[in-house]
Design a protein around this motif. Sequence first.
Motif, PDB file in Angstrom:
ATOM      1  N   MET A   1     -26.211  -7.610  -6.310  1.00 42.38           N
ATOM      2  CA  MET A   1     -24.890  -7.720  -6.935  1.00 42.38           C
ATOM      3  C   MET A   1     -23.945  -6.778  -6.202  1.00 42.38           C
ATOM      4  N   ILE A   2     -22.978  -7.426  -5.681  1.00 45.49           N
ATOM      5  CA  ILE A   2     -22.023  -6.572  -4.976  1.00 45.49           C
ATOM      6  C   ILE A   2     -21.107  -5.606  -5.940  1.00 45.49           C
ATOM      7  N   LYS A   3     -20.890  -4.531  -5.475  1.00 47.99           N
ATOM      8  CA  LYS A   3     -20.176  -3.625  -6.363  1.00 47.99           C
ATOM      9  C   LYS A   3     -18.566  -4.223  -6.314  1.00 47.99           C
ATOM     10  N   GLN A   4     -18.028  -4.157  -7.527  1.00 46.93           N
ATOM     11  CA  GLN A   4     -16.712  -4.746  -7.486  1.00 46.93           C
ATOM     12  C   GLN A   4     -15.797  -3.655  -7.535  1.00 46.93           C
ATOM     13  N   PRO A   5     -14.667  -3.583  -6.880  1.00 50.10           N
ATOM     14  CA  PRO A   5     -13.666  -2.645  -7.083  1.00 50.10           C
ATOM     15  C   PRO A   5     -12.556  -3.238  -8.121  1.00 50.10           C
ATOM     16  N   LEU A   6     -11.877  -2.607  -8.570  1.00 40.93           N
ATOM     17  CA  LEU A   6     -10.728  -3.054  -9.429  1.00 40.93           C
ATOM     18  C   LEU A   6      -9.529  -3.645  -8.663  1.00 40.93           C
ATOM     19  N   ILE A   7      -9.017  -4.653  -9.257  1.00 38.63           N
ATOM     20  CA  ILE A   7      -7.925  -5.006  -8.281  1.00 38.63           C
ATOM     21  C   ILE A   7      -6.509  -4.723  -9.028  1.00 38.63           C
ATOM     22  N   LEU A   8      -5.675  -4.351  -8.393  1.00 36.35           N
ATOM     23  CA  LEU A   8      -4.168  -4.048  -9.251  1.00 36.35           C
ATOM     24  C   LEU A   8      -3.648  -5.201  -9.299  1.00 36.35           C
ATOM     25  N   GLU A   9      -3.380  -6.024  -8.275  1.00 33.92           N
ATOM     26  CA  GLU A   9      -2.396  -7.053  -8.323  1.00 33.92           C
ATOM     27  C   GLU A   9      -2.721  -8.200  -7.084  1.00 33.92           C
ATOM     28  N   VAL A  10      -2.483  -9.195  -7.320  1.00 33.37           N
ATOM     29  CA  VAL A  10      -2.432 -10.206  -6.020  1.00 33.37           C
ATOM     30  C   VAL A  10      -0.918 -10.752  -6.210  1.00 33.37           C
ATOM     31  N   LYS A  11      -0.012 -10.278  -5.171  1.00 37.93           N
ATOM     32  CA  LYS A  11       1.293 -10.490  -5.140  1.00 37.93           C
ATOM     33  C   LYS A  11       1.456 -11.791  -3.911  1.00 37.93           C
ATOM     34  N   GLY A  12       1.876 -12.746  -4.131  1.00 44.23           N
ATOM     35  CA  GLY A  12       2.212 -13.914  -3.425  1.00 44.23           C
ATOM     36  C   GLY A  12       3.578 -13.580  -2.849  1.00 44.23           C
ATOM     37  N   ASN A  13       3.968 -14.628  -1.940  1.00 40.13           N
ATOM     38  CA  ASN A  13       5.186 -14.788  -1.184  1.00 40.13           C
ATOM     39  C   ASN A  13       5.802 -13.423  -0.602  1.00 40.13           C
ATOM     40  N   SER A  14       4.749 -12.604   0.037  1.00 40.70           N
ATOM     41  CA  SER A  14       5.272 -11.152   0.381  1.00 40.70           C
ATOM     42  C   SER A  14       5.642 -11.327   1.829  1.00 40.70           C
ATOM     43  N   LEU A  15       6.865 -11.208   2.373  1.00 42.97           N
ATOM     44  CA  LEU A  15       7.290 -11.153   3.651  1.00 42.97           C
ATOM     45  C   LEU A  15       7.103  -9.827   4.355  1.00 42.97           C
ATOM     46  N   ASP A  16       6.721  -8.663   3.818  1.00 48.60           N
ATOM     47  CA  ASP A  16       6.617  -7.419   4.210  1.00 48.60           C
ATOM     48  C   ASP A  16       5.407  -6.765   4.506  1.00 48.60           C
ATOM     49  N   ASP A  17       4.092  -7.308   4.537  1.00 51.63           N
ATOM     50  CA  ASP A  17       2.953  -6.898   4.708  1.00 51.63           C
ATOM     51  C   ASP A  17       2.217  -7.603   5.758  1.00 51.63           C
ATOM     52  N   GLY A  18       2.724  -7.693   6.875  1.00 51.75           N
ATOM     53  CA  GLY A  18       2.176  -8.471   7.762  1.00 51.75           C
ATOM     54  C   GLY A  18       3.084  -9.700   8.495  1.00 51.75           C
ATOM     55  N   PRO A  19       2.481 -10.543   9.379  1.00 56.18           N
ATOM     56  CA  PRO A  19       3.374 -11.617   9.956  1.00 56.18           C
ATOM     57  C   PRO A  19       3.265 -12.801   8.946  1.00 56.18           C
ATOM     58  N   GLY A  20       4.603 -13.372   8.660  1.00 60.88           N
ATOM     59  CA  GLY A  20       4.506 -14.678   8.216  1.00 60.88           C
ATOM     60  C   GLY A  20       4.431 -14.476   6.427  1.00 60.88           C
ATOM     61  N   ILE A  21       4.398 -15.391   6.080  1.00 61.32           N
ATOM     62  CA  ILE A  21       4.358 -15.359   4.176  1.00 61.32           C
ATOM     63  C   ILE A  21       2.972 -15.036   4.019  1.00 61.32           C
ATOM     64  N   ARG A  22       2.891 -13.981   3.071  1.00 63.09           N
ATOM     65  CA  ARG A  22       1.546 -13.546   2.911  1.00 63.09           C
ATOM     66  C   ARG A  22       1.162 -13.202   1.140  1.00 63.09           C
ATOM     67  N   SER A  23      -0.190 -13.401   0.961  1.00 61.63           N
ATOM     68  CA  SER A  23      -0.618 -12.651  -0.414  1.00 61.63           C
ATOM     69  C   SER A  23      -1.047 -11.489  -0.445  1.00 61.63           C
ATOM     70  N   VAL A  24      -0.831 -10.372  -1.039  1.00 59.96           N
ATOM     71  CA  VAL A  24      -1.495  -9.100  -0.842  1.00 59.96           C
ATOM     72  C   VAL A  24      -2.134  -8.926  -1.847  1.00 59.96           C
ATOM     73  N   VAL A  25      -3.385  -8.463  -1.585  1.00 58.84           N
ATOM     74  CA  VAL A  25      -4.347  -8.188  -2.664  1.00 58.84           C
ATOM     75  C   VAL A  25      -4.421  -6.597  -2.629  1.00 58.84           C
ATOM     76  N   PHE A  26      -4.109  -5.953  -3.875  1.00 52.73           N
ATOM     77  CA  PHE A  26      -3.826  -4.644  -3.972  1.00 52.73           C
ATOM     78  C   PHE A  26      -5.188  -3.916  -4.819  1.00 52.73           C
ATOM     79  N   ILE A  27      -5.941  -3.225  -3.922  1.00 55.09           N
ATOM     80  CA  ILE A  27      -7.177  -2.762  -4.344  1.00 55.09           C
ATOM     81  C   ILE A  27      -7.065  -1.404  -5.077  1.00 55.09           C
TER      82      ILE A  27
END
Lengths: 307, 174
Positions: A1-27
Amino acid sequence: MIKQPLILEVKGNSLDDGPGIRSVVFIKGCPLSCSWCHNPESKKAIVEISFESKTCIGCNTCIETCTTDALSRENPFYIDRTVCDLCFECLETCPSGALEQVGKEMSISDLVEKVIRDKPFFDTSKGGVTFSGGEPTIKMEFLAEAAKALKEQGVHVLIETCGQFNYEIFNELVYPHVDLIYYDIKIMDGDDHKKYCGTSNQTILENFKKLHTQYLDGGVEVLPRIPLIPDITDTEKNLTGIVSFYKENKVEKTQLMAYHPLWQEKNLKIGVNSPSNDEGEMGEWLAIEKVKECEKIFSDAGILIEK
Amino acid sequence: MRINVLNRLIHFALWLMALQFNLRPSLRKTLKSSDGWTNFTSLIRRLAYQPFTPGATPHPSASNNFLDNMRDAVRLNPRNVDNNIAFNVKLVPSAHDTRDKTVETMYSFVKSYFEQGGMQMQFNMVNSRVLRDAMANPENYRNLLVRISGYNAYFVHLNREMQLELIERTEYGL
């Protein structure tokens, strides 16, 4: 069983977290505890409860529901987190959504299913998924499995990290499934780093050296980024120190992130007294002239500033 | 007179549908996902007497991710939409973006949208006028994401001073 971190949010349509259109997973969770952290709700790796007074309609149903008497209008944070037992009964009864659970578990298959829907946009914009937070490497196996699952679907994976992690494990598990690394270089002086970020910067700088050497040998690209925090990181001493560090390691480009004060509201939501709330420079946007000054220090040394 | 009867009939039908939704948790789950048709009927979060959104514009409460809305719009069958599809996409160019980046983002939206089967779309460029409207009517702008030098924020979550500051910055290209 892999240890799960808690996820804050999964934010789509982000243009500021890397190249192109991105979805950001906040851990949720971070080994550092920087005084200027723009995501204060991500510092602790445990489930928390947040209250947004703007959204509250004042019906007081939550106060009636609470079994531990943790809620009170007298309290500026509204929730007394020393007595709150995180049963979240108040959340169920809140009609406006002012009370929220911060940090939820999410299985890797759910996560992939959620972000893969935006794949057509990733493809046309050369975007993908970014793992951020908090610090995504706090649960290395989870990160590795998630990155691998995404790579199998042909998604570009980017990791934003502070650098405080076990290098061997990162290199073995996560590195093969990553396309780009954004690495934070904050403070060069060891004592200052301990004072403002809570840990020493030795591991961080060593890890960067190793990763960047691998990059120069044809490995994954590592882009160092510097948050410009007034009087803490934007000092001439710190920046010239970073320039020397870059020169030693043959770094040719960097990115500068100018400070802005929009995060301070989040402290109120999560029940933390900010040491520098709205005081002086921490309550203001970093002046453009100052940003230009900082950029000059790097461009004078021949280091490219990536926008 | 006829319109009154029709009105009442529709009202009754909508009431029945809302009842179904409330009584059957499985239906609630289906409708809640962005794959459902909730985006365009906006039965769930539209308040009584509020107008429906125009054309095929998604209701702001449908999803806080515009890509979900785009994905729903492409699934409309134009044969069933007599009066054409009018789908609005909000694009938020940040003052720090180069023109190239804004154009590339538009290109990505447009290409992906049409590739997936979309038929029509139009862009709303977010400027300070839109931001001012968002200050006055936050419920219509729940999915408005503003971008400031490497940071995204939902505009309606910011406090008043920050919102005013952002508007000023947008106007002066800061």
